[in-house]
Motif scaffolding. Structure first.
Motif, PDB file in Angstrom:
ATOM      1  N   ASP A  91      12.931   1.049  15.317  1.00  0.00           N
ATOM      2  CA  ASP A  91      13.781   0.239  14.438  1.00  0.00           C
ATOM      3  C   ASP A  91      13.078  -1.041  14.003  1.00  0.00           C
ATOM      4  O   ASP A  91      13.188  -1.456  12.842  1.00  0.00           O
ATOM      5  N   GLU A  92      12.342  -1.657  14.935  1.00  0.00           N
ATOM      6  CA  GLU A  92      11.602  -2.879  14.595  1.00  0.00           C
ATOM      7  C   GLU A  92      10.542  -2.579  13.541  1.00  0.00           C
ATOM      8  O   GLU A  92      10.350  -3.348  12.605  1.00  0.00           O
ATOM      9  N   ARG A  93       9.870  -1.440  13.679  1.00  0.00           N
ATOM     10  CA  ARG A  93       8.827  -1.072  12.721  1.00  0.00           C
ATOM     11  C   ARG A  93       9.442  -0.752  11.359  1.00  0.00           C
ATOM     12  O   ARG A  93       8.927  -1.156  10.328  1.00  0.00           O
ATOM     13  N   ILE A  94      10.567  -0.031  11.354  1.00  0.00           N
ATOM     14  CA  ILE A  94      11.235   0.317  10.093  1.00  0.00           C
ATOM     15  C   ILE A  94      11.737  -0.946   9.390  1.00  0.00           C
ATOM     16  O   ILE A  94      11.605  -1.085   8.179  1.00  0.00           O
ATOM     17  N   ALA A  95      12.278  -1.888  10.168  1.00  0.00           N
ATOM     18  CA  ALA A  95      12.827  -3.119   9.591  1.00  0.00           C
ATOM     19  C   ALA A  95      11.755  -3.960   8.910  1.00  0.00           C
ATOM     20  O   ALA A  95      12.038  -4.663   7.934  1.00  0.00           O
ATOM     21  N   THR A  96      10.512  -3.873   9.391  1.00  0.00           N
ATOM     22  CA  THR A  96       9.445  -4.690   8.802  1.00  0.00           C
ATOM     23  C   THR A  96       8.632  -3.941   7.749  1.00  0.00           C
ATOM     24  O   THR A  96       7.740  -4.518   7.137  1.00  0.00           O
ATOM     25  N   ALA A  97       8.935  -2.655   7.559  1.00  0.00           N
ATOM     26  CA  ALA A  97       8.151  -1.837   6.626  1.00  0.00           C
ATOM     27  C   ALA A  97       8.343  -2.284   5.181  1.00  0.00           C
ATOM     28  O   ALA A  97       9.448  -2.593   4.753  1.00  0.00           O
ATOM     29  N   LYS A  98       7.237  -2.305   4.458  1.00  0.00           N
ATOM     30  CA  LYS A  98       7.260  -2.618   3.028  1.00  0.00           C
ATOM     31  C   LYS A  98       6.656  -1.414   2.309  1.00  0.00           C
ATOM     32  O   LYS A  98       5.452  -1.151   2.426  1.00  0.00           O
ATOM     33  N   ILE A  99       7.505  -0.678   1.583  1.00  0.00           N
ATOM     34  CA  ILE A  99       7.050   0.513   0.872  1.00  0.00           C
ATOM     35  C   ILE A  99       6.228   0.105  -0.346  1.00  0.00           C
ATOM     36  O   ILE A  99       6.655  -0.732  -1.140  1.00  0.00           O
ATOM     37  N   VAL A 100       5.044   0.699  -0.466  1.00  0.00           N
ATOM     38  CA  VAL A 100       4.172   0.428  -1.605  1.00  0.00           C
ATOM     39  C   VAL A 100       4.357   1.561  -2.611  1.00  0.00           C
ATOM     40  O   VAL A 100       4.207   2.734  -2.278  1.00  0.00           O
ATOM     41  N   ASP A 101       4.685   1.179  -3.835  1.00  0.00           N
ATOM     42  CA  ASP A 101       4.839   2.157  -4.920  1.00  0.00           C
ATOM     43  C   ASP A 101       3.441   2.518  -5.419  1.00  0.00           C
ATOM     44  O   ASP A 101       2.783   1.716  -6.071  1.00  0.00           O
ATOM     45  N   LEU A 102       3.001   3.726  -5.083  1.00  0.00           N
ATOM     46  CA  LEU A 102       1.639   4.137  -5.419  1.00  0.00           C
ATOM     47  C   LEU A 102       1.409   4.239  -6.921  1.00  0.00           C
ATOM     48  O   LEU A 102       0.276   4.109  -7.381  1.00  0.00           O
ATOM     49  N   SER A 103       2.477   4.425  -7.699  1.00  0.00           N
ATOM     50  CA  SER A 103       2.317   4.509  -9.156  1.00  0.00           C
ATOM     51  C   SER A 103       1.926   3.158  -9.752  1.00  0.00           C
ATOM     52  O   SER A 103       1.438   3.094 -10.871  1.00  0.00           O
ATOM     53  N   GLU A 104       2.114   2.089  -8.998  1.00  0.00           N
ATOM     54  CA  GLU A 104       1.772   0.750  -9.481  1.00  0.00           C
ATOM     55  C   GLU A 104       0.381   0.294  -9.040  1.00  0.00           C
ATOM     56  O   GLU A 104      -0.055  -0.793  -9.400  1.00  0.00           O
ATOM     57  N   GLN A 105      -0.305   1.117  -8.266  1.00  0.00           N
ATOM     58  CA  GLN A 105      -1.643   0.750  -7.814  1.00  0.00           C
ATOM     59  C   GLN A 105      -2.647   0.967  -8.946  1.00  0.00           C
ATOM     60  O   GLN A 105      -2.481   1.886  -9.754  1.00  0.00           O
ATOM     61  N   PRO A 106      -3.699   0.137  -9.024  1.00  0.00           N
ATOM     62  CA  PRO A 106      -4.715   0.315 -10.070  1.00  0.00           C
ATOM     63  C   PRO A 106      -5.450   1.644  -9.858  1.00  0.00           C
ATOM     64  O   PRO A 106      -5.953   1.899  -8.776  1.00  0.00           O
ATOM     65  N   LYS A 107      -5.458   2.480 -10.866  1.00  0.00           N
ATOM     66  CA  LYS A 107      -5.997   3.838 -10.736  1.00  0.00           C
ATOM     67  C   LYS A 107      -7.508   3.883 -10.550  1.00  0.00           C
ATOM     68  O   LYS A 107      -8.045   4.855 -10.057  1.00  0.00           O
ATOM     69  N   ASN A 108      -8.209   2.849 -10.963  1.00  0.00           N
ATOM     70  CA  ASN A 108      -9.675   2.866 -10.908  1.00  0.00           C
ATOM     71  C   ASN A 108     -10.240   2.108  -9.707  1.00  0.00           C
ATOM     72  O   ASN A 108     -11.432   1.872  -9.637  1.00  0.00           O
ATOM     73  N   GLU A 109      -9.371   1.730  -8.771  1.00  0.00           N
ATOM     74  CA  GLU A 109      -9.805   0.902  -7.654  1.00  0.00           C
ATOM     75  C   GLU A 109      -9.108   1.362  -6.376  1.00  0.00           C
ATOM     76  O   GLU A 109      -7.950   1.752  -6.401  1.00  0.00           O
TER      77      GLU A 109
END
Length: 166
Positions: free
Chosen positions: A76-94
């Motif tokens: 629960d502690e790990r889930i509460a601190t998790a920050k989901i990263v939207d992979l579609s927003e990551q720079p495609k060339n890096e």
């Protein structure tokens, strides 16, 4: 009640629960969407395991229940601190968090593909490495064709970026 009036055999040991994957203090707990789903599924499995506990004695059942409860608390502690990263927003060339990176390692003719994931998702048998691992740290920010060098006691290991996917 004073501990002086409690039978020693009535005392239960506090369950020793192995810690979750190391996440250094101050480091954001990044996870992929899949990683969050896996954490939620792990929690659900623990809840079901706890509700279906059977044991020879009530004391054994309490100890097992306490152990599972402690694991759920850490989760629960790990889930509460998790920050989901939207992979579609990551720079495609890096290379960034969540990237699937194909690398040529040293003089090996065979290319290997790894994904940079959260500490709880990391599993080298699935070619998933933690974003805080030394290899990931030298790869972050690199582009196709660039090389990264990891210094080891036995010498340097060179990684050439062949492909980046998200």
């Amino acid at each position: 009640m004073s501990r002086g009036f409690v039978k020693e055999e009535d005392q239960e040991e506090t369950p020793l629960v192995p810690p979750r994957a190391d996440l250094p203090s101050g480091v954001t707990n990044y996870v992929t969407e899949t990683g969050m789903e896996e954490l939620q599924a792990e929690k659900q499995a623990l809840i079901e395991e706890k509700s279906n506990l059977t044991a020879a004695t009530e004391q054994e059942k309490r100890i097992a229940s306490n152990f599972i409860s402690a694991k759920i608390k850490l989760l629960d502690e790990r889930i509460a601190t998790a920050k989901i990263v939207d992979l579609s927003e990551q720079p495609k060339n890096e290379i960034r968090f969540g990237a699937k990176v194909t690398l040529k390692i040293g003089k090996s003719p065979k290319a290997m593909t790894y994904q940079l994931v959260g500490v709880d998702e990391a599993d080298i048998s699935k070619n998933k490495i933690s974003f805080i691992s030394p290899i990931a740290m030298i790869l972050i920010g690199k582009k196709v064709g660039e090389k990264a060098t990891l210094s080891l006691t036995k010498g340097d290991r060179v990684f050439e970026v062949m492909e980046i996917k998200y």
